[in-house]
Design an enzyme around this catalytic site. Structure first.
Site, mmCIF file in Angstrom:
data_model
loop_
_atom_site.group_PDB
_atom_site.id
_atom_site.type_symbol
_atom_site.label_atom_id
_atom_site.label_comp_id
_atom_site.label_asym_id
_atom_site.label_seq_id
_atom_site.Cartn_x
_atom_site.Cartn_y
_atom_site.Cartn_z
ATOM 1 N N GLY A 76 0.805 -1.218 0.000
ATOM 2 C CA GLY A 76 0.000 0.000 0.000
ATOM 3 C C GLY A 76 0.839 1.269 0.000
ATOM 4 O O GLY A 76 0.539 2.219 -0.731
ATOM 5 N N THR A 77 1.880 1.285 0.800
ATOM 6 C CA THR A 77 2.688 2.510 0.914
ATOM 7 C C THR A 77 3.318 2.865 -0.428
ATOM 8 O O THR A 77 3.265 4.015 -0.872
ATOM 9 C CB THR A 77 3.783 2.306 1.987
ATOM 10 O OG1 THR A 77 3.135 1.979 3.222
ATOM 11 C CG2 THR A 77 4.609 3.561 2.181
ATOM 12 N N ASN A 154 -8.764 3.309 7.931
ATOM 13 C CA ASN A 154 -8.210 2.151 8.636
ATOM 14 C C ASN A 154 -8.514 2.164 10.123
ATOM 15 O O ASN A 154 -8.558 1.128 10.767
ATOM 16 C CB ASN A 154 -6.694 2.068 8.413
ATOM 17 C CG ASN A 154 -5.991 3.391 8.579
ATOM 18 O OD1 ASN A 154 -6.310 4.368 7.898
ATOM 19 N ND2 ASN A 154 -5.046 3.447 9.497
ATOM 20 N N GLN A 182 -7.943 -0.762 2.757
ATOM 21 C CA GLN A 182 -8.810 -1.401 3.753
ATOM 22 C C GLN A 182 -10.090 -1.969 3.144
ATOM 23 O O GLN A 182 -10.903 -2.571 3.850
ATOM 24 C CB GLN A 182 -9.146 -0.404 4.872
ATOM 25 C CG GLN A 182 -7.945 -0.062 5.745
ATOM 26 C CD GLN A 182 -7.409 -1.246 6.550
ATOM 27 O OE1 GLN A 182 -8.078 -2.274 6.710
ATOM 28 N NE2 GLN A 182 -6.202 -1.117 7.059
ATOM 29 N N SER A 202 -3.225 -3.641 -0.796
ATOM 30 C CA SER A 202 -2.079 -4.257 -0.120
ATOM 31 C C SER A 202 -2.441 -5.684 0.284
ATOM 32 O O SER A 202 -3.463 -5.899 0.941
ATOM 33 C CB SER A 202 -1.751 -3.428 1.122
ATOM 34 O OG SER A 202 -0.838 -4.129 1.927
ATOM 35 N N GLY A 203 -1.583 -6.636 -0.091
ATOM 36 C CA GLY A 203 -1.894 -8.044 0.138
ATOM 37 C C GLY A 203 -2.115 -8.425 1.591
ATOM 38 O O GLY A 203 -3.016 -9.207 1.913
ATOM 39 N N HIS A 204 -1.306 -7.847 2.503
ATOM 40 C CA HIS A 204 -1.360 -8.363 3.883
ATOM 41 C C HIS A 204 -2.614 -7.928 4.626
ATOM 42 O O HIS A 204 -2.832 -8.348 5.769
ATOM 43 C CB HIS A 204 -0.077 -8.031 4.651
ATOM 44 C CG HIS A 204 0.091 -6.601 5.083
ATOM 45 N ND1 HIS A 204 -0.130 -6.203 6.386
ATOM 46 C CD2 HIS A 204 0.473 -5.500 4.414
ATOM 47 C CE1 HIS A 204 0.136 -4.895 6.484
ATOM 48 N NE2 HIS A 204 0.495 -4.451 5.304
ATOM 49 N N THR A 240 13.096 -7.143 -10.036
ATOM 50 C CA THR A 240 12.638 -8.490 -10.401
ATOM 51 C C THR A 240 11.390 -8.836 -9.603
ATOM 52 O O THR A 240 11.331 -8.613 -8.390
ATOM 53 C CB THR A 240 13.761 -9.516 -10.142
ATOM 54 O OG1 THR A 240 14.883 -9.137 -10.935
ATOM 55 C CG2 THR A 240 13.327 -10.925 -10.512
ATOM 56 N N CYS A 328 0.965 1.999 13.232
ATOM 57 C CA CYS A 328 2.187 2.807 13.239
ATOM 58 C C CYS A 328 2.244 3.746 14.435
ATOM 59 O O CYS A 328 3.318 4.129 14.848
ATOM 60 C CB CYS A 328 2.265 3.649 11.964
ATOM 61 S SG CYS A 328 1.846 2.735 10.508
HETATM 62 N N1 PLP Z 1 -3.185 2.636 3.495
HETATM 63 C C1 PLP Z 1 -3.983 2.189 4.478
HETATM 64 C C2 PLP Z 1 -5.376 2.725 4.585
HETATM 65 C C3 PLP Z 1 -3.514 1.248 5.399
HETATM 66 O O1 PLP Z 1 -4.314 0.829 6.384
HETATM 67 C C4 PLP Z 1 -2.177 0.775 5.262
HETATM 68 C C5 PLP Z 1 -1.619 -0.178 6.252
HETATM 69 O O2 PLP Z 1 -1.761 -0.013 7.458
HETATM 70 C C6 PLP Z 1 -1.395 1.252 4.203
HETATM 71 C C7 PLP Z 1 -1.927 2.176 3.344
HETATM 72 C C8 PLP Z 1 0.022 0.780 4.004
HETATM 73 O O3 PLP Z 1 0.051 -0.483 3.396
HETATM 74 P P1 PLP Z 1 1.386 -1.372 3.471
HETATM 75 O O4 PLP Z 1 1.523 -1.828 4.882
HETATM 76 O O5 PLP Z 1 1.142 -2.496 2.515
HETATM 77 O O6 PLP Z 1 2.507 -0.513 3.013
#
Ligand code: PLP
Length: 387
Positions: A76-77, A154, A182, A202-204, A240, A328
């Site tokens: 996501g970031t 989130n 989310q 974001s996969g996780h 890669t 975070c």
């Molecule tokens: N955007 C939102 C709304 C999120 O909740 C998060 C993760 O907490 C992210 C972005 C960041 O994603 P990633 O952990 O895959 O970098």
């Protein structure tokens, strides 16, 4: 007290999720036998390229877009940063519109842009965490490169009216990005209906591993080769390919689609049971965020007279995992920027906790949490009566 893995009641799925066993299984061949580089010409490489394309098609299916519009990233970031940087470079404009409730992946990037002399408009949210779509229209100027507004928050789960905002941006000639990190696995996403130019996942957050994600880039959207230059992903993202995680993301996308109805019909009511149970059993508690337009899995609750950090530690000792604000900010005592933007005072923001469920949660876990939580709150309030 060490908590054994099997005793954990994991209610922190907006922070991260467990990898689904089916996802793990889909990844293993690419970590063992099929380790070729998808860019290689021999069959051993092209076999991997085919698997990558199959995963791309599965992610595209989940998003309602074409496979060619999916760019794999590290999460996501990176997707969030790429969308904004690309828009600034491709348009040459110097203004960004965003909200005060965004994830730090957007917030900190925009704050850094401001320091570099670019203009950022920070849109307010109301006390329920809602955003007025007309405010987006008013903020756009001829110099606006991109509007970035998250789909689901989130921390509170509150949903912004993304389809409407996408339409406004299109009419006003600004590119539009939405952070849908989310939403994946919790709500249907249909990019044929929602006319965003960029969208991050974001996969996780939906049972794939950490460190893999995707950025949707609508066909025809100007896209400037960004911070991670290189030849892969048709020149759109260097490095890669993380083939095992890409295969896992594809499988997770399939599973997300297959379980959407369950999230709505079973997890939503379980979240409600947890929330109404807490409100009924623990006096001086309130829900943060608009209960009418929220993710089905998220509940953010303010506990008067309690420090969230102490409550989380006590819950953790009993195996219940939840969080205060975004992951975070846990560990720092700073009140959540999202709750602060909603007008909560610092005391209320510091006493708020987020519970977030997944399809792996059970009714028994919710009932156990409802047994564990009230006496802990009572004890903490008794120990600090003035708090
Ligand atoms: N955007 C939102 C709304 C999120 O909740 C998060 C993760 O907490 C992210 C972005 C960041 O994603 P990633 O952990 O895959 O970098």
């Amino acid at each position: 007290m060490e908590v054994r893995h099997r005793d954990v009641i994991y209610l922190d799925n907006n922070a991260t999720t467990q990898v689904a066993p089916e996802v793990f299984e889909a990844m293993v061949p690419f970590l063992t036998e099929i380790y070729g580089n998808p860019s290689s010409v021999y069959t051993f490489g092209s076999q991997v390229a085919r698997a990558t394309d199959a995963a791309r098609a599965r992610v595209a299916e989940m998003l309602g877009c074409a496979p060619a519009e999916v760019v794999f990233t590290s999460g996501g970031t990176e997707s969030d940063n790429t969308a904004i940087q690309s828009a600034l470079r491709s348009t040459g404009r110097r203004h960004v519109v965003t909200t005060r409730a965004e994830h730090p992946a957007i917030q900190r990037q925009c704050a850094a842009l401001e320091k570099m002399g670019l203009a950022v408009t920070w849109l307010d949210v109301d006390p329920r965490g809602r955003l007025d779509p007309d405010a987006v229209g008013r903020a756009i100027t001829p110099d606006t490169a991109i509007v970035s507004v998250m789909w689901a928050n989130n921390e509170t789960g509150v949903l912004f009216p993304i389809e409407e905002i996408a339409g406004i941006c299109r009419t006003r000639g600004a590119l539009f990005h939405t952070d849908a990190v989310q939403c994946a696995g919790k709500l249907p996403i249909d990019l044929a209906r929602c006319r965003a130019d960029f969208l991050s996942i974001s996969g996780h957050k939906f049972h794939a591993p950490k460190g893999i994600g995707a950025l949707f880039v609508r066909e025809g959207t100007p896209f400037a080769n960004h911070i991670i230059g290189g030849g892969q992903e048709k020149g759109r993202r260097g490095g890669t390919e993380n083939t095992a995680s890409i295969a896992g993301l594809g499988r997770a996308a399939d599973l997300a689609a297959a379980h959407l109805a369950e999230v709505r019909d079973r997890i939503g009511p379980l979240r409600d049971r947890l929330e109404t149970g807490i409100l009924a059993r623990v006096p001086r508690t309130r829900v943060n965020g608009d209960p009418a337009r929220r993710l089905p899995n998220t509940s953010n609750i303010a506990f008067d007279g309690v420090e969230a950090e102490s409550l989380l530690l006590e819950l953790g000792r009993h195996g219940v995992c939840a969080s205060a604000g975004s992951a975070c900010t846990t560990g720092s005592l700073a009140p959540s920027h999202v709750l602060t933007a909603m007008g909560l005072d610092s005391r209320a923001a510091r006493g708020s906790i987020r519970f977030s469920l997944s399809r792996y949660n059970t009714g028994a876990e919710i009932d156990r949490t409802l047994d564990i939580l009230p006496p802990i709150v009572e004890r903490l309030r008794a120990a600090h009566p003035g708090a």
